[in-house]
Design an enzyme around this catalytic site. Structure first.
Site, mmCIF file in Angstrom:
data_model
loop_
_atom_site.group_PDB
_atom_site.id
_atom_site.type_symbol
_atom_site.label_atom_id
_atom_site.label_comp_id
_atom_site.label_asym_id
_atom_site.label_seq_id
_atom_site.Cartn_x
_atom_site.Cartn_y
_atom_site.Cartn_z
ATOM 1 N N GLU A 3 10.476 -20.386 -58.160
ATOM 2 C CA GLU A 3 9.972 -20.768 -57.242
ATOM 3 C C GLU A 3 10.336 -22.120 -56.893
ATOM 4 O O GLU A 3 10.320 -22.915 -57.260
ATOM 5 C CB GLU A 3 8.384 -19.972 -57.429
ATOM 6 C CG GLU A 3 7.408 -20.215 -56.185
ATOM 7 C CD GLU A 3 5.924 -20.484 -57.367
ATOM 8 O OE1 GLU A 3 5.511 -20.928 -58.133
ATOM 9 O OE2 GLU A 3 4.957 -20.468 -56.700
ATOM 10 N N ASN A 57 4.766 -19.785 -48.597
ATOM 11 C CA ASN A 57 5.610 -20.055 -50.335
ATOM 12 C C ASN A 57 6.694 -18.291 -50.569
ATOM 13 O O ASN A 57 6.482 -17.560 -50.918
ATOM 14 C CB ASN A 57 4.449 -19.792 -51.131
ATOM 15 C CG ASN A 57 5.167 -20.397 -52.564
ATOM 16 O OD1 ASN A 57 6.697 -20.252 -53.536
ATOM 17 N ND2 ASN A 57 4.579 -20.922 -53.769
ATOM 18 N N LYS A 117 5.480 -14.775 -50.379
ATOM 19 C CA LYS A 117 4.207 -15.204 -52.049
ATOM 20 C C LYS A 117 2.680 -14.155 -51.286
ATOM 21 O O LYS A 117 1.908 -14.892 -50.688
ATOM 22 C CB LYS A 117 3.461 -16.422 -52.300
ATOM 23 C CG LYS A 117 3.263 -16.233 -54.218
ATOM 24 C CD LYS A 117 2.970 -17.944 -54.748
ATOM 25 C CE LYS A 117 1.801 -17.541 -55.956
ATOM 26 N NZ LYS A 117 2.672 -19.296 -56.574
ATOM 27 N N GLU A 165 -2.254 -24.518 -53.916
ATOM 28 C CA GLU A 165 -1.173 -23.428 -53.381
ATOM 29 C C GLU A 165 -2.359 -23.006 -52.447
ATOM 30 O O GLU A 165 -1.772 -22.817 -51.217
ATOM 31 C CB GLU A 165 -0.283 -22.839 -54.368
ATOM 32 C CG GLU A 165 1.050 -23.437 -54.912
ATOM 33 C CD GLU A 165 1.278 -21.887 -55.516
ATOM 34 O OE1 GLU A 165 1.841 -21.060 -54.897
ATOM 35 O OE2 GLU A 165 0.905 -22.070 -56.635
ATOM 36 N N CYS A 175 5.915 -15.946 -59.107
ATOM 37 C CA CYS A 175 4.804 -16.554 -59.757
ATOM 38 C C CYS A 175 3.095 -15.980 -60.483
ATOM 39 O O CYS A 175 2.883 -15.107 -60.970
ATOM 40 C CB CYS A 175 4.312 -18.345 -59.662
ATOM 41 S SG CYS A 175 3.560 -19.288 -60.895
ATOM 42 N N ASN A 203 6.441 -21.221 -61.393
ATOM 43 C CA ASN A 203 6.047 -22.853 -61.807
ATOM 44 C C ASN A 203 5.222 -22.705 -62.235
ATOM 45 O O ASN A 203 3.605 -22.695 -61.909
ATOM 46 C CB ASN A 203 6.221 -23.756 -60.448
ATOM 47 C CG ASN A 203 7.542 -24.159 -59.867
ATOM 48 O OD1 ASN A 203 7.719 -25.049 -60.256
ATOM 49 N ND2 ASN A 203 8.249 -23.249 -59.009
HETATM 50 N N1 CDV Z 1 2.694 -21.645 -59.378
HETATM 51 C C1 CDV Z 1 2.117 -20.367 -59.634
HETATM 52 O O1 CDV Z 1 1.960 -19.681 -59.080
HETATM 53 N N2 CDV Z 1 1.702 -20.489 -60.508
HETATM 54 C C2 CDV Z 1 0.167 -20.290 -61.249
HETATM 55 C C3 CDV Z 1 -0.474 -21.114 -61.501
HETATM 56 C C4 CDV Z 1 -1.650 -20.240 -61.960
HETATM 57 C C5 CDV Z 1 -0.492 -21.504 -63.503
HETATM 58 C C6 CDV Z 1 0.429 -19.123 -62.112
HETATM 59 O O2 CDV Z 1 0.091 -18.448 -62.118
HETATM 60 O O3 CDV Z 1 1.269 -19.419 -63.699
#
Ligand code: CDV
Length: 315
Positions: A46, A115, A132, A151, A177, A202
């Site tokens: 990501e 995203n 996303k 975000e 993610c 991430n």
């Molecule tokens: N980039 C993400 O979506 N990170 C989220 C946050 C909440 C840590 C995750 O679900 O990993």
């Protein structure tokens, strides 16, 4: 057997001032390693072109609206893909006959921010984009946090959902993610016969709303992806941008997960690393046609609340 050799191309940190061209050079290095190892598909994380900028409050606005000096914030978004800086990656992948998925911040021509992940076939053709769906974090500056997770300020929730594509000799889909934590993500694609789901992430180890979860980040990461793979009889490739980026430690543990739910290959570092597995897409049938024969065993008429109700309401 329908085998596809896949590389999860984990990235280590990207510095705030690291030029895109240097990042693209790192991606091309990984692409070369994957091609040498006989891979046909490389999955990048990501937001793989920049540092994870939602950790900072970068505009001047206090409310939900992004306002003020947007010079730095806007610099993190791509207004076209490919573009001048990423074209060498696209060219090299095509020359090598290797496909890839790549996450990046997208700014559309009408100023919308997503995203996004792009999927490119081995011949260089664009298979599709994924934007996303589940956007985590918060909308407004929370100065009491050690770092932000903005975000929800910087990205719109996609209304396009989870499409799948006939590509790479199978049925493939993408998620990003936080999507990986939601069973609906996998099921919606499972109901379209998905055989491979690519997920970039991430994930900061420190979770401000409940730091008690910090120690469980690695467990939860694999728990959700292994469950999603098994319950839908699909391969899942989870790929991190890990390591300590601008002082924030992020989870690595990229993994390629089989339709059995077993981890077929896993990262051993928190930096740039290729995690490689030969994935037999026909293995999916063993689950899709037995225990998880959806057509035979599912009871959708019992699941109405899943789409009619958003939050839980106790009796
Ligand atoms: N980039 C993400 O979506 N990170 C989220 C946050 C909440 C840590 C995750 O679900 O990993």
């Amino acid at each position: 057997m329908r085998t596809l050799r896949i590389a999860a191309a984990q990235l280590g940190p990207i510095a705030r001032d690291e030029p895109r061209s240097e990042v693209v050079a790192r991606l091309i290095d990984l692409l070369h390693g994957a091609a040498e190892a006989g891979c046909q598909l490389v999955v990048f994380p990501e937001l793989a072109l920049t540092t994870f900028f939602p950790r900072w409050h970068l505009d001047d606005g206090e409310g939900d609206e992004i306002t003020g000096d947007l010079t730095e914030l806007d610099s993190y978004y791509e207004t076209s893909m490919p573009n001048a800086v990423t074209q060498p990656l696209f060219d090299e992948a095509q020359r090598l006959g290797v496909g890839f998925s790549l996450g990046y911040a997208e700014m559309t021509s009408d100023g919308r921010r997503f995203n996004t992940t792009i999927l490119v076939e081995r011949d260089g053709s664009v298979v599709g984009h994924y934007r996303k769906v589940h956007i985590p974090g918060h909308e407004t500056h929370e100065p009491e946090r050690e770092f932000q997770h903005l975000e929800r300020r910087y990205f719109e929730e996609s209304q396009e959902g989870f499409g799948v594509y006939s590509a790479f000799g199978g049925v493939v889909g993408m998620a990003t993610c936080n999507d990986r934590r939601w069973p609906e993500t996998y099921r919606v694609m499972g109901l379209q016969g998905v055989e491979l789901i690519m997920i970039g992430y991430n994930t900061p180890i420190y979770y401000a709303p409940d730091p008690g979860q910090n120690l469980l980040q690695g467990f939860h990461n694999h728990l959700v992806m292994q469950a999603g793979a098994y319950q839908n009889g699909t391969w899942v490739v989870g790929v991190a941008k890990g390591g300590t980026e601008e002082g924030v430690e992020s989870l690595a543990q990229s993994a390629i997960i089989a339709p059995s739910g077993q981890i077929a290959a896993q990262a051993v570092t928190t930096g740039d690393e290729l995690v490689i597995a030969t994935c037999d897409l026909d293995w999916c049938k063993q689950y899709k046609e037995t225990l998880f024969d959806f057509d035979r065993y599912r009871r959708p008429e019992m699941y109405g609340l899943i789409t009619s109700r958003k939050g839980a309401i106790s009796p």
